[in-house]
Motif scaffolding. Structure first.
Motif, PDB file in Angstrom:
ATOM      1  N   LEU A  69      45.297  30.735  40.169  1.00 62.17           N
ATOM      2  CA  LEU A  69      44.309  31.824  40.150  1.00 62.17           C
ATOM      3  C   LEU A  69      43.720  32.070  41.536  1.00 62.17           C
ATOM      4  CD1 LEU A  69      42.383  30.932  36.864  1.00 62.17           C
ATOM      5  CD2 LEU A  69      44.161  32.666  37.168  1.00 62.17           C
ATOM      6  N   LEU A  70      43.790  31.070  42.420  1.00 62.43           N
ATOM      7  CA  LEU A  70      43.226  31.197  43.765  1.00 62.43           C
ATOM      8  C   LEU A  70      44.210  31.830  44.748  1.00 62.43           C
ATOM      9  CD1 LEU A  70      41.581  27.649  44.031  1.00 62.43           C
ATOM     10  CD2 LEU A  70      40.490  29.794  43.346  1.00 62.43           C
ATOM     11  N   GLY A  71      45.448  31.992  44.337  1.00 70.35           N
ATOM     12  CA  GLY A  71      46.480  32.484  45.256  1.00 70.35           C
ATOM     13  C   GLY A  71      46.628  33.986  45.254  1.00 70.35           C
ATOM     14  N   SER A  72      45.585  34.694  45.579  1.00 69.18           N
ATOM     15  CA  SER A  72      45.642  36.161  45.598  1.00 69.18           C
ATOM     16  C   SER A  72      46.454  36.661  46.792  1.00 69.18           C
ATOM     17  CB  SER A  72      44.224  36.743  45.665  1.00 69.18           C
ATOM     18  OG  SER A  72      44.264  38.137  45.884  1.00 69.18           O
ATOM     19  N   TYR A  73      47.441  37.518  46.515  1.00 71.17           N
ATOM     20  CA  TYR A  73      48.221  38.109  47.601  1.00 71.17           C
ATOM     21  C   TYR A  73      47.370  39.010  48.483  1.00 71.17           C
ATOM     22  CZ  TYR A  73      52.285  36.684  44.811  1.00 71.17           C
ATOM     23  OH  TYR A  73      53.214  35.959  44.100  1.00 71.17           O
ATOM     24  N   LEU A  74      46.245  39.469  47.954  1.00 70.78           N
ATOM     25  CA  LEU A  74      45.363  40.350  48.723  1.00 70.78           C
ATOM     26  C   LEU A  74      44.705  39.632  49.895  1.00 70.78           C
ATOM     27  CD1 LEU A  74      43.749  42.220  45.704  1.00 70.78           C
ATOM     28  CD2 LEU A  74      45.096  43.303  47.517  1.00 70.78           C
ATOM     29  N   ILE A  75      44.804  38.308  49.925  1.00 70.50           N
ATOM     30  CA  ILE A  75      44.263  37.552  51.058  1.00 70.50           C
ATOM     31  C   ILE A  75      45.158  37.700  52.284  1.00 70.50           C
ATOM     32  CG2 ILE A  75      43.839  35.195  51.914  1.00 70.50           C
ATOM     33  CD1 ILE A  75      42.990  34.423  49.097  1.00 70.50           C
ATOM     34  N   ILE A  76      46.463  37.833  52.053  1.00 70.57           N
ATOM     35  CA  ILE A  76      47.407  37.746  53.167  1.00 70.57           C
ATOM     36  C   ILE A  76      47.279  38.888  54.181  1.00 70.57           C
ATOM     37  CG2 ILE A  76      49.859  37.700  53.771  1.00 70.57           C
ATOM     38  CD1 ILE A  76      50.396  36.112  51.279  1.00 70.57           C
ATOM     39  N   PRO A  77      47.204  40.178  53.771  1.00 71.77           N
ATOM     40  CA  PRO A  77      47.139  41.235  54.794  1.00 71.77           C
ATOM     41  C   PRO A  77      45.957  41.100  55.765  1.00 71.77           C
ATOM     42  CG  PRO A  77      47.726  42.159  52.663  1.00 71.77           C
ATOM     43  CD  PRO A  77      47.345  40.748  52.403  1.00 71.77           C
ATOM     44  N   PRO A  78      44.698  40.960  55.276  1.00 70.09           N
ATOM     45  CA  PRO A  78      43.616  40.810  56.261  1.00 70.09           C
ATOM     46  C   PRO A  78      43.707  39.511  57.050  1.00 70.09           C
ATOM     47  CG  PRO A  78      42.766  40.486  54.028  1.00 70.09           C
ATOM     48  CD  PRO A  78      44.168  40.995  53.901  1.00 70.09           C
ATOM     49  N   ARG A  96      30.593  39.418  60.421  1.00 66.91           N
ATOM     50  CA  ARG A  96      30.397  39.326  58.974  1.00 66.91           C
ATOM     51  C   ARG A  96      30.923  40.549  58.234  1.00 66.91           C
ATOM     52  NH1 ARG A  96      24.349  36.678  58.101  1.00 66.91           N
ATOM     53  NH2 ARG A  96      24.818  34.644  59.067  1.00 66.91           N
ATOM     54  N   ILE A  97      30.749  41.709  58.843  1.00 65.62           N
ATOM     55  CA  ILE A  97      31.174  42.941  58.169  1.00 65.62           C
ATOM     56  C   ILE A  97      32.690  42.942  57.949  1.00 65.62           C
ATOM     57  CG2 ILE A  97      31.514  44.304  60.289  1.00 65.62           C
ATOM     58  CD1 ILE A  97      30.287  46.683  58.723  1.00 65.62           C
ATOM     59  N   GLN A  98      33.440  42.224  58.808  1.00 67.56           N
ATOM     60  CA  GLN A  98      34.892  42.185  58.671  1.00 67.56           C
ATOM     61  C   GLN A  98      35.331  41.401  57.433  1.00 67.56           C
ATOM     62  OE1 GLN A  98      35.605  40.483  62.566  1.00 67.56           O
ATOM     63  NE2 GLN A  98      36.338  42.433  63.361  1.00 67.56           N
ATOM     64  N   LEU A  99      34.456  40.547  56.955  1.00 66.47           N
ATOM     65  CA  LEU A  99      34.788  39.741  55.779  1.00 66.47           C
ATOM     66  C   LEU A  99      34.902  40.592  54.515  1.00 66.47           C
ATOM     67  CD1 LEU A  99      32.548  36.613  56.443  1.00 66.47           C
ATOM     68  CD2 LEU A  99      35.003  36.869  56.860  1.00 66.47           C
ATOM     69  N   TRP A 100      34.405  41.828  54.572  1.00 69.57           N
ATOM     70  CA  TRP A 100      34.524  42.725  53.424  1.00 69.57           C
ATOM     71  C   TRP A 100      35.987  43.005  53.088  1.00 69.57           C
ATOM     72  CZ3 TRP A 100      30.944  44.210  49.987  1.00 69.57           C
ATOM     73  CH2 TRP A 100      29.606  44.038  50.337  1.00 69.57           C
ATOM     74  N   LEU A 101      36.871  42.825  54.056  1.00 71.31           N
ATOM     75  CA  LEU A 101      38.293  43.043  53.792  1.00 71.31           C
ATOM     76  C   LEU A 101      38.850  42.035  52.788  1.00 71.31           C
ATOM     77  CD1 LEU A 101      39.555  43.803  57.418  1.00 71.31           C
ATOM     78  CD2 LEU A 101      39.325  45.420  55.521  1.00 71.31           C
ATOM     79  N   PHE A 102      38.126  40.936  52.586  1.00 70.16           N
ATOM     80  CA  PHE A 102      38.568  39.925  51.626  1.00 70.16           C
ATOM     81  C   PHE A 102      37.928  40.128  50.245  1.00 70.16           C
ATOM     82  CE2 PHE A 102      39.243  37.898  55.742  1.00 70.16           C
ATOM     83  CZ  PHE A 102      40.530  37.409  55.591  1.00 70.16           C
ATOM     84  N   VAL A 103      37.096  41.139  50.108  1.00 69.65           N
ATOM     85  CA  VAL A 103      36.441  41.391  48.816  1.00 69.65           C
ATOM     86  C   VAL A 103      37.454  41.717  47.719  1.00 69.65           C
ATOM     87  CG1 VAL A 103      34.899  42.980  47.579  1.00 69.65           C
ATOM     88  CG2 VAL A 103      34.190  41.994  49.761  1.00 69.65           C
ATOM     89  N   PRO A 104      38.497  42.557  47.978  1.00 69.25           N
ATOM     90  CA  PRO A 104      39.492  42.804  46.916  1.00 69.25           C
ATOM     91  C   PRO A 104      40.122  41.519  46.391  1.00 69.25           C
ATOM     92  CG  PRO A 104      39.758  44.409  48.667  1.00 69.25           C
ATOM     93  CD  PRO A 104      38.756  43.406  49.158  1.00 69.25           C
ATOM     94  N   VAL A 143      51.380  44.883  49.019  1.00 73.16           N
ATOM     95  CA  VAL A 143      52.605  45.238  49.743  1.00 73.16           C
ATOM     96  C   VAL A 143      52.342  46.399  50.686  1.00 73.16           C
ATOM     97  CG1 VAL A 143      55.013  45.923  49.524  1.00 73.16           C
ATOM     98  CG2 VAL A 143      53.982  44.458  47.788  1.00 73.16           C
ATOM     99  N   VAL A 144      51.617  47.407  50.190  1.00 70.80           N
ATOM    100  CA  VAL A 144      51.284  48.570  51.030  1.00 70.80           C
ATOM    101  C   VAL A 144      50.412  48.133  52.210  1.00 70.80           C
ATOM    102  CG1 VAL A 144      50.080  50.789  51.091  1.00 70.80           C
ATOM    103  CG2 VAL A 144      51.469  50.178  49.092  1.00 70.80           C
ATOM    104  N   ALA A 145      49.425  47.296  51.933  1.00 72.99           N
ATOM    105  CA  ALA A 145      48.539  46.806  52.990  1.00 72.99           C
ATOM    106  C   ALA A 145      49.320  46.021  54.036  1.00 72.99           C
ATOM    107  CB  ALA A 145      47.432  45.937  52.392  1.00 72.99           C
ATOM    108  N   MET A 146      50.278  45.202  53.596  1.00 65.44           N
ATOM    109  CA  MET A 146      51.101  44.440  54.532  1.00 65.44           C
ATOM    110  C   MET A 146      51.912  45.379  55.420  1.00 65.44           C
ATOM    111  SD  MET A 146      50.809  41.166  54.608  1.00 65.44           S
ATOM    112  CE  MET A 146      52.367  40.633  55.302  1.00 65.44           C
ATOM    113  N   GLY A 147      52.444  46.441  54.822  1.00 69.34           N
ATOM    114  CA  GLY A 147      53.212  47.405  55.605  1.00 69.34           C
ATOM    115  C   GLY A 147      52.369  48.042  56.698  1.00 69.34           C
ATOM    116  N   VAL A 148      51.142  48.437  56.352  1.00 69.22           N
ATOM    117  CA  VAL A 148      50.232  49.060  57.329  1.00 69.22           C
ATOM    118  C   VAL A 148      49.876  48.067  58.438  1.00 69.22           C
ATOM    119  CG1 VAL A 148      47.931  50.037  57.654  1.00 69.22           C
ATOM    120  CG2 VAL A 148      49.278  50.674  55.645  1.00 69.22           C
ATOM    121  N   VAL A 149      49.538  46.831  58.035  1.00 67.64           N
ATOM    122  CA  VAL A 149      49.175  45.791  59.009  1.00 67.64           C
ATOM    123  C   VAL A 149      50.336  45.522  59.960  1.00 67.64           C
ATOM    124  CG1 VAL A 149      48.698  43.317  59.253  1.00 67.64           C
ATOM    125  CG2 VAL A 149      47.402  44.680  57.610  1.00 67.64           C
ATOM    126  N   ILE A 150      51.540  45.403  59.440  1.00 69.29           N
ATOM    127  CA  ILE A 150      52.710  45.112  60.266  1.00 69.29           C
ATOM    128  C   ILE A 150      52.968  46.229  61.271  1.00 69.29           C
ATOM    129  CG2 ILE A 150      55.237  44.972  60.174  1.00 69.29           C
ATOM    130  CD1 ILE A 150      54.885  43.262  57.637  1.00 69.29           C
TER     131      ILE A 150
END
Length: 353
Positions: A69-78, A96-104, A143-150
């Motif tokens: 349950l702790l292995g959210s893929y949404l952690i990887i892009p940010p 601190r404001i950058q940490l909002w990217l981990f809210v999802p 997956v979309v977020a990873m594409g944008v980040v890359i």
């Protein structure tokens, strides 16, 4: 080979958890690159461990803690974004404001956790994954977020390469990391968008990532350090108007001859103002050429000053604390702690010589 697969999964999971813990501890020393790499490694390790749990049919056992349950893929892009940025920018500071990217990712973990334990207590079988929006949120969006980040990180690396005008070898670590995630995202896209059964390939890639990174981290810890060429390139790009060699000489003179470190509570701003340079540039110079941060740089000079004064016959009438105060320390406790951190010995050991 299938007979040994559970053992391989379990061994590499253990290696991954140890590596993740060590990297995540970097946050206490503000080693942000290590911390974010630790987040990425933790998610990948949880995925590998989950595969092992499923191979052993332990996922439905009430005694098995649902670590997946702790292995959210949404952690990887940010996390990948911040890992590369902290490598590319020697003055990177986490806000601190950058940490909002981990809210999802946090939302996914909370919802999945609530659903899991609700089903367990109420003997129900509801899963938010059945909801089309949740499928998009947890499977497609990462997956979309990873594409944008890359894409953006590739542009940054290309600009950096042109700026330093060096061979690719100097930045091979960053290219290797980015290449791994490009490959992973490619197969991830096939799995998520086109339902191509390539999970076995993804599994092998993840196993190799943790295994190789774990062994490099153990046998060659310097591999995890920020490439000096990358830091140099970012300084050249952000501060092209300054000559590093000249300003390094002025900085060293400020400490060696002007003894600015003997001022108590010396700040980066005071040093930068004395040199008439931007604070970020002074910090970057120290990070790049002395491989340390500003506070450690100043404390190193203060310790050297104490040792020099202890060995000076004209200072023998002064006690150790007085010498420490004259050298820039502002308390006995901080002096003792820093002196031992720098030299590996207590201050009193030097008095006995």
């Amino acid at each position: 080979m299938e007979k040994f697969e559970p053992y391989i999964l379990l061994i590499i999971s253990g290696q991954g958890f140890l590596l993740s813990s060590a990297l995540l501890a970097g946050i206490f020393k503000k080693r942000y690159a290590n911390f974010f790499l630790g987040l990425i490694t933790a998610v990948i390790t949880i995925e590998i461990f989950t595969i092992w749990v499923m191979r052993m049919n332990l996922n439905n056992s009430p005694s098995t803690f649902p670590i997946w349950l702790l292995g959210s893929y949404l952690i990887i892009p940010p996390a990948l974004w911040f890992f590369m940025k902290s490598n590319l920018n020697p003055t990177f500071q986490l806000k601190r404001i950058q940490l909002w990217l981990f809210v999802p990712a946090l939302i996914e973990i909370v919802v999945e956790g609530f659903s899991y334990f609700s089903n367990w207590y109420q003997s129900s079988n509801y899963h938010p994954f059945d909801n089309p929006f949740w499928f998009f949120f947890t499977e497609i969006l990462p997956v979309v977020a990873m594409g944008v980040v890359i894409i953006f990180l590739s542009i940054d690396l290309y600009r950096l390469q042109n700026n330093v005008k060096k061979s690719l070898y100097g930045l091979y670590k960053l290219y290797a990391f980015l290449g791994f995630f490009i490959l992973t995202t490619f197969f991830w896209t096939l799995e998520a968008f086109y339902i191509v059964p390539v999970f076995k390939i993804i599994e092998v890639i993840l196993l190799l990532f943790v295994f190789v990174l774990g062994n490099l981290g153990y046998f060659k810890p310097s591999f995890l350090d920020i490439p000096k060429l990358a830091r140099q390139g970012m300084i050249n790009q952000n501060f092209p108007q300054f000559n590093d060699e000249k300003e390094l000489g002025r900085l060293q003179s400020l400490f060696d001859h002007n003894k600015i470190h003997t001022q108590q509570k010396l700040s980066l701003k005071q040093v930068a103002d004395s040199l008439k340079l931007p604070e970020r540039y002074v910090s970057a110079l120290i990070n790049l050429h002395h491989n340390t941060n500003f506070n450690s740089f100043v404390n190193g000079h203060r310790v050297s000053e104490v040792i020099s004064r202890i060995q000076d016959p004209s200072q023998r009438k002064k006690n150790l604390l007085g010498i420490a105060m004259d050298s820039g320390f502002n308390s006995k406790s901080s002096f003792n702690q820093i002196f031992k951190e720098v030299t590996g010995k207590n201050p009193s050991d030097y008095l006995k010589k």
